[in-house]
Each structure stands twice: as structure tokens, then as C-alpha cells.
Design a protein around this motif. Structure first.
Motif, short mmCIF file in Angstrom:
data_model
loop_
_atom_site.label_atom_id
_atom_site.label_comp_id
_atom_site.label_asym_id
_atom_site.label_seq_id
_atom_site.Cartn_x
_atom_site.Cartn_y
_atom_site.Cartn_z
N ALA A 623 0.80 -1.22 0.00
CA ALA A 623 0.00 0.00 0.00
C ALA A 623 0.83 1.27 0.00
CB ALA A 623 -0.94 0.00 1.20
N ASN A 644 -7.30 5.94 -0.64
CA ASN A 644 -6.71 5.45 -1.89
C ASN A 644 -6.38 6.64 -2.77
OD1 ASN A 644 -6.02 4.27 -4.32
ND2 ASN A 644 -7.63 2.73 -4.25
N PRO A 649 -7.66 -0.30 -7.65
CA PRO A 649 -7.90 -0.88 -6.32
C PRO A 649 -6.58 -1.22 -5.62
CG PRO A 649 -8.42 -2.45 -8.06
CD PRO A 649 -8.14 -1.15 -8.74
N VAL A 650 -6.58 -1.12 -4.30
CA VAL A 650 -5.39 -1.41 -3.51
C VAL A 650 -5.75 -2.41 -2.42
CG1 VAL A 650 -3.58 -0.47 -2.02
CG2 VAL A 650 -4.44 0.89 -3.93
N PRO A 651 -5.08 -3.57 -2.36
CA PRO A 651 -5.36 -4.52 -1.28
C PRO A 651 -4.73 -4.09 0.04
CG PRO A 651 -3.62 -5.36 -2.70
CD PRO A 651 -4.09 -4.08 -3.32
N PRO A 653 -4.09 -6.22 3.16
CA PRO A 653 -4.17 -7.49 3.89
C PRO A 653 -4.17 -7.25 5.40
CG PRO A 653 -1.98 -7.18 2.93
CD PRO A 653 -2.85 -6.12 2.37
N THR A 656 -9.63 -6.85 8.48
CA THR A 656 -10.79 -7.74 8.36
C THR A 656 -11.97 -7.30 9.23
OG1 THR A 656 -9.89 -9.18 10.10
CG2 THR A 656 -9.35 -9.73 7.80
N PRO A 665 -14.70 -5.39 4.47
CA PRO A 665 -13.57 -6.30 4.20
C PRO A 665 -14.05 -7.72 3.97
CG PRO A 665 -13.75 -5.83 6.55
CD PRO A 665 -14.79 -4.98 5.88
N ASP A 668 -9.80 -12.24 3.44
CA ASP A 668 -8.37 -12.01 3.24
C ASP A 668 -7.95 -10.57 3.50
OD1 ASP A 668 -8.04 -14.64 2.49
OD2 ASP A 668 -8.51 -14.21 0.38
N LEU A 670 -9.08 -6.18 3.28
CA LEU A 670 -9.86 -5.14 2.63
C LEU A 670 -9.23 -4.79 1.29
CD1 LEU A 670 -12.10 -2.89 2.89
CD2 LEU A 670 -10.31 -1.45 3.87
N VAL A 671 -10.05 -4.66 0.27
CA VAL A 671 -9.60 -4.11 -1.01
C VAL A 671 -10.21 -2.73 -1.12
CG1 VAL A 671 -9.61 -4.33 -3.50
CG2 VAL A 671 -9.38 -6.37 -2.09
N PRO A 673 -11.26 0.30 -3.07
CA PRO A 673 -11.52 0.64 -4.48
C PRO A 673 -10.87 1.96 -4.88
CG PRO A 673 -13.54 -0.05 -3.37
CD PRO A 673 -12.50 0.16 -2.30
#
Length: 685
Positions: A623, A644, A649-651, A653, A656, A665, A668, A670-671, A673
Motif C-alpha cells: 500500500a 486510496n 484498487p489497492v489490497p 491485507p 478484516t 472487508p 483475506d 480489505l480491497v 476501491p
């Protein structure tokens, strides 16, 4: 001159829900006088639909409130105030003094400002008044007294809004009124002509003054005006506007002592005439207007300005009084915002401490100079994507109610911002006219964002540096002796200072610290420079750490055994000489960067500069550079804002749970957007 009032605890006009819990403030400038009466009730219905709970009212209404010198018309304002209160909407009531009415300028043209070349600034736009005009002051305070007397106990009144964007168009006035006020200001500052002559260096060019009446503002001159005269006129001009703010405030506090008072600052690009760090203590809560200027660093700059506003506010909550829902009207090309940008821009301000999200304006004007400026209700009406985005943002603002009142959690890194250095470093007759103080500071901040490093932007004066592990002071040109001592104590106590070219060169009077550059910081930095090496347009130099410099170089001589050379010039006139140095002293260090490296070069260099303090990103590596992290803290919780910065999109990890606002989330993580914001609520440790 109005003396400063006794300081009061900061007060913020929180709106509250039905259960009395605090919530964020959401609204806009509202100009009902531009619309037929039948539109007003529709406005209030749509405000309720959007979640609006505050409006700023009567900002440019002087001519409507006082049609002639001896007549008043409050009926329309009484009615709309009552309607807003019935709709559950609070009013930030303006004093309406921003633009004098035609009858006043016709009767008293002596209130009109005068430019540096002696031209009169005529009516027809706004802010056509002299900050030092006693005639304008008399009429303005009469209006303020009428408003405060009439609405002191009105249930809709939640705050007072002094004037509007003080100094946006009239910060520098060169009239005879200004000349008289400037002399009075100088008498207070210097007491004697001998002291003034010494501070201004008037032995140069036969400028010695033998009578106070000989002194003028720095009007159009045959060559470069006296540099200290220029600096003092900038200080005076900021103080003259501050004095007007105080004058209006004192009337309001006399008649409505329990109603908080503010005035909207303009911490944003291109606005440099007002020292807002100095103004902050004059209001009950800090407010700011900000508009995005498109460019490669536009969102970095939004974050920088919101961050600096928080620093000016002492990291307490502040009020975003104006920004835009979409396009503005005053740029060469007025770009509409992309989907998601309205919410992201708004929530980035909240991330940096804003407890209010307000726009200019509620309903887009059908006439006038700002008719193409976007609003919450556009020309297309409520049946529009823009209004639907406004309604959706209102729901998010409501969900973020628990954040209200939370202060920004301090970062480990600070970027210092200094108005005296901004003003003075860009004076004429300098080694280069290309120096851009704001841009250099923003470059450092952009590089920190790229590395995922949280940082605070704080005023150079009255900031406790010891709370920071690393302090970055770009182009800290003006360094009075007390500041030099404070920086030395900071470093010797274990802090890590980073500064740049053209720093430490002059004192508070814009006099050179003799003995070699960087003057007041020479011993702290452990380097000595005999002559500057500014670069011509288009010229660059390569450093041996794979970075490239522009704008400036220095011929550095290392003056102590504890100075480490972090990078040398590989090309240019100073090839093989030091370009970046670090002096270890006491328990800390002081680093000097002698050229403009830009965002790319600073991103390469910063990890090495931050390493002695052990500062690294708090974000997952995936990130860094894509997500901005800001933290607010209050009521036993930490609120993590994850913004963001990209169009992809940015994962994230590991995220949750605990999402207060934003996308849900998965197992695995939160992604996030494109252009979206997530807010996590975590128990404070």
C-alpha cells in the motif's frame, strides 16, 4: 489597533443527533437572496435529504441588509433563519462585511484600495475596501452591531462568520490610509527611528529616515525596494487584516459572548499574504477554504494544506468552510471531478482533523461571476449524479459521527512551514528568482506520502519540536537567534533535523548572518559555504546516489570530523564536492541538502535520512505510495483513515474488521476501491 482578547478554550459548533451524541457538521454557503421565495422551502427539503445540518448565511448580503445608509431590511433574513431552524439546520451567520454596498463606495470612495502603482481598485467585484480605512471600519462595525443585537438569541445561530476570506483580494493596499497605519505599526515595532534605520539597513542607497512621515509603503520604485521594508509591509498587511478581524470579533463577543466566532482562512496554493499561524488564536475555532488546483501533485497538495490547517489549529478539530463539489470557475480550465473524488477530497480533510465538511455553495448560481462554480445542487437540479453523490456523502458523514471531537494523532515526522521564510526567500534581487518555497515544502511532503510515512505539517513558530523524531525544515531562510538555539537544543537532545539550500541565511530583519552560509545554522550543520551556485533554467547536476539536482547548488566545505557526506556532486561546477551532509552532534543529527532534488530524488534519499530515527511506514508494503494513512484519536479509540490516492484498487491485507465507514472487508482483508476511503475504529492502547 485592537489588542488581542484573552484566550478562550477552543469551541466548535457541533451539531447533535436526536440522542445528543456529537456528529460531524455538513453543509454549505447558502445564498437565498439570489432565489425567489418559493425556492427556499425546496432548498430546506433537499438539505434534509442530503443530511445538511449547517449553512453559512448572509456572506455577501450587506446591500440587501442595508439598502441605504439609514435603512435596514432584516425581514428576509428573519424568515429564512426561522425556516432553517424549523428544518433542524443551524446557521453560521456572516457579518456580511466582505463587500461594501454601492451606496457606501459612492459616498466614500476613500475606502477603495490603491495598488502598488497608484491605481484605484473600483467596485464591481468584491473586497473593494481598505483594511486600514477608518471610514470603512465605522460602517462595518455598525452593521456587525445591528446583526449581533438582532440575532443574539436566535435559536438557529450556532456560530459567527467574520467577513469572508479576509485578504483574498485586498491584502496589499498602498493608499494614504495604509501609509499612516504602516507608520503607526512601525512605531510600535521599533519605538525609535534609529532602531528602524538599523533594522532596515538604510545606510544603503541613502535611505536614512529623519522623520516618521517620510516612510511610505513599498510603492512602485525605480529599482528594488528596500528588502526589510518589503518584509515589514507584508507583516503589517497581515496584521492590518487581523486587526479588522479583532474589531468585528470584539463587537460579537460583547453582544453574544456564548456564540463561537470564526473566519475562513485560505490555506491553499497561491495564498501567501496572511500569516494564519499568527491568526489562529484570534478565533474560537479555525476554519479553512480549500480548492484543488489540477496538476501532478494536486491531491498531495490537498493533503498538505489540510495537514497544515490542522497544525495551525494545534491539532484540534477545525472547520472546512468551503471546497467544491466539482469544477470551479476561476481556473484557466475548470475540470469536473471524476467519480469518487468529491467524497475522497472531503474525507481527506476529515482525516486531517476537519469536523465540518462544507461547500461553496448550496445551490449553483444562475447569474454572476460564479455561475459556473459547482454546488451541492447543480444547474441540473436534484435529479443529477452530482446531487446523488452529495446525498451519499451525507450518509458517510453521518456514519462518521463518532470521529467528531477526535484530535489528530501526532506523527513522528514534522515538516516545518514558516511565513517569514516564504515571504523573504522569494524577494527580488536574490541569487535566483526561480525559488518556490511552497513547492519545495510540498515536494518533501509528497515524497513522504510516496513512502507511506505519516507526517505533520506545522508552523515553525510555537511548535514543540521535541515531540518529533525528525523535523524537516525546507528553505528555512529566516532564522532569528532564538530559533537557531531551539533547533540546536532539539538536535543535541536527540532529534534529527533536515534542512535545505538557502536556509539559515538571514535574521528576522532580513540581514545576512555573516561568516559564511548557512549563517545561523552553520555550526549546527557542520558545513560552511562561501558562495551560492544557483543553476540556470534547464541546467541540472547529477549526484553519486543516482539522484539529480536542479535550481540550486552550494560549494560546501565540511567543517568538522563528525560530518558525514551522504552524497556528492558527480557533475557540474562542484563535481566531487559534498551535496548532502549529516552532522552528528549530541544525541541527534543535522542534515543539509544543497540542491533541489524534486519528489523522485527525495523519495530516494529519505529512507537514509529517516533511518537514524528508526522511522518507517506503518502501512503494508503493497500500500505504500498508493494509500495515505492518517490517524485521529479520541474517547478511547484510534480512527485510522485509509485513503486510496490512485485510480486502481489497492489490497490491504490484515484489515478484516472494525470498519466504521467505507467498503466491507473480506476474509483475506480489505480491497480499497479506486479513489475511496475506509475508516477503521480501533481501541486506543
Amino acid at each position: 489597533m485592537i489588542p488581542p482578547a484573552s484566550p478562550r478554550p477552543p469551541r466548535f459548533p457541533y451539531a447533535t443527533g436526536g440522542d445528543g451524541s456529537p456528529r460531524l457538521v455538513y453543509g454549505a454557503d447558502y445564498n437565498p437572496e439570489q432565489w425567489p421565495r418559493e425556492v427556499w422551502e425546496e432548498d430546506i427539503r433537499l438539505m434534509r435529504e442530503a443530511g445538511v445540518n449547517i449553512v453559512s448565511l448572509a456572506i455577501f448580503s450587506w446591500a440587501r441588509l442595508q439598502p441605504t445608509a439609514e435603512t435596514w431590511d432584516f425581514a428576509w433574513l428573519d424568515e429564512i433563519m426561522a425556516l432553517l431552524h424549523e428544518g433542524g439546520i443551524g446557521v453560521d451567520l456572516a457579518t456580511a462585511t466582505a463587500s461594501p454596498p454601492p451606496w457606501l463606495t459612492a459616498a466614500h470612495p476613500e475606502i477603495l484600495p490603491v495598488t502598488v502603482t497608484g491605481e484605484t481598485v473600483w467596485p464591481g467585484a468584491r473586497q473593494h475596501w481598505r483594511p486600514t480605512s477608518p471610514v470603512f471600519r465605522e460602517h462595518a462595525l455598525r452593521l456587525v452591531r445591528q446583526l449581533a443585537t438582532r440575532y443574539a438569541r436566535h435559536p438557529a445561530l450556532v456560530a459567527w462568520h467574520i467577513n469572508n476570506e479576509l485578504g483574498c483580494h485586498n491584502v496589499y493596499d498602498y493608499s494614504d490610509d495604509a501609509a499612516r497605519a504602516f507608520r503607526a505599526w512601525l512605531r510600535r515595532r521599533y519605538s525609535t527611528l534609529d532602531a528602524l534605520n538599523g533594522a532596515w539597513g538604510t545606510a544603503f542607497w541613502s535611505q536614512h529616515y529623519s522623520d516618521w512621515d517620510q516612510i511610505l509603503p513599498p510603492r512602485l520604485a525605480a529599482s528594488h525596494p528596500n528588502p526589510t521594508q518589503q518584509l515589514d509591509f507584508k507583516r503589517f498587511s497581515s496584521d492590518a487584516l487581523k486587526d479588522h478581524l479583532r474589531a468585528e470579533r470584539e463587537v460579537l463577543r460583547e453582544l453574544t459572548p456564548d456564540t463561537p466566532v470564526t473566519s475562513n482562512f485560505m490555506v491553499m496554493p497561491g495564498i501567501k499574504g496572511m500569516d494564519y499561524a499568527d491568526w489562529a488564536s484570534e478565533v474560537d475555532f479555525v476554519s479553512n477554504d480549500h480548492y484543488v488546483v489540477p496538476g501532478p501533485q494536486d491531491r498531495d497538495e490537498l493533503s498538505f494544506s489540510a495537514n497544515l490547517t490542522s497544525g495551525i489549529a494545534g491539532h484540534r478539530p477545525w472547520f472546512l468552510m468551503e471546497h467544491s463539489t466539482s469544477a470551479v470557475n476561476w481556473q484557466p480550465v475548470n475540470r469536473a471531478k471524476a467519480p469518487g473524488e468529491l467524497a475522497r477530497d472531503s474525507l481527506l480533510h476529515v482525516a486531517h482533523g476537519a469536523d465540518a465538511v462544507c461547500f461553496f455553495q448550496w445551490r449553483q448560481s444562475a447569474a454572476g461571476a460564479e455561475k459556473y462554480h459547482s454546488a451541492m445542487v447543480p444547474h441540473a437540479g436534484a435529479d443529477s449524479d452530482l446531487f446523488r453523490s452529495v446525498v451519499a456523502l451525507g450518509r458517510t458523514i453521518e456514519a462518521l459521527g463518532p470521529v467528531a471531537g477526535a484530535e489528530r494523532e501526532p506523527a513522528r515526522v514534522a515538516v516545518l512551514f514558516d511565513w517569514d521564510s516564504w515571504w523573504t526567500s522569494e524577494h527580488d534581487s536574490h541569487p535566483t528568482s526561480r525559488l518556490d518555497y511552497h513547492r519545495e515544502a510540498l515536494d518533501w511532503y509528497s515524497a513522504l506520502l510516496r513512502l507511506g510515512i505519516r507526517a505533520d505539517v506545522v508552523p515553525a513558530q510555537d511548535t514543540d519540536l521535541t515531540t518529533y523524531d525528525v523535523v524537516i525544515a525546507p528553505v528555512l531562510h529566516v532564522v532569528p537567534q532564538p530559533l537557531a538555539k531551539e533547533l540546536t537544543r532539539y538536535v543535541e537532545g536527540g532529534g534529527h533535523l533536515v534542512t535545505t539550500y538557502f536556509s539559515g541565511v538571514v535574521d528576522e530583519n532580513d540581514h545576512i548572518w555573516l561568516g559564511g552560509y548557512p549563517g545561523a545554522l552553520r555550526e549546527l550543520l557542520g558545513v560552511r559555504i562561501e558562495e551560492f551556485g544557483p543553476l540556470l533554467d534547464g541546467d541540472t547536476v547529477d549526484l553519486d546516489n543516482a539522484t539529480t539536482g536542479s535550481l540550486w547548488t552550494d560549494r560546501i566545505t565540511v567543517s568538522g570530523p563528525d560530518v558525514e557526506v551522504l552524497a556528492r556532486y558527480r557533475t557540474g561546477a562542484y563535481a566531487s564536492r559534498p551535496a548532502v551532509t549529516r552532522h552528528t552532534t549530541g544525541r541527534g543529527s543535522a542534515t543539509y541538502i544543497s540542491t533541489r532534488l524534486g519528489v523522485d530524488g527525495l523519495s530516494t534519499l529519505l529512507p537514509e535520512l529517516l533511518a537514524p530515527a528508526g522511522v518507517t511506514s506503518e502501512l503494508p508494503e503493497v500500500a505504500c505510495g498508493s494509500v495515505e494513512l492518517t490517524v485521529r484519536r479520541g474517547d478511547g479509540y484510534r480512527y485510522l483513515f485509509l485513503v486510496n490516492r490512485t485510480d486502481a484498487p489497492v489490497p490491504l491485507p490484515g484489515v478484516t474488521r472494525d470498519v466504521l465507514a467505507g467498503p466491507e472487508p473480506g476474509g483475506d482483508g480489505l480491497v480499497l476501491p479506486p479513489r475511496e476511503v475506509a475508516v477503521l475504529r480501533l481501541p486506543a492502547s
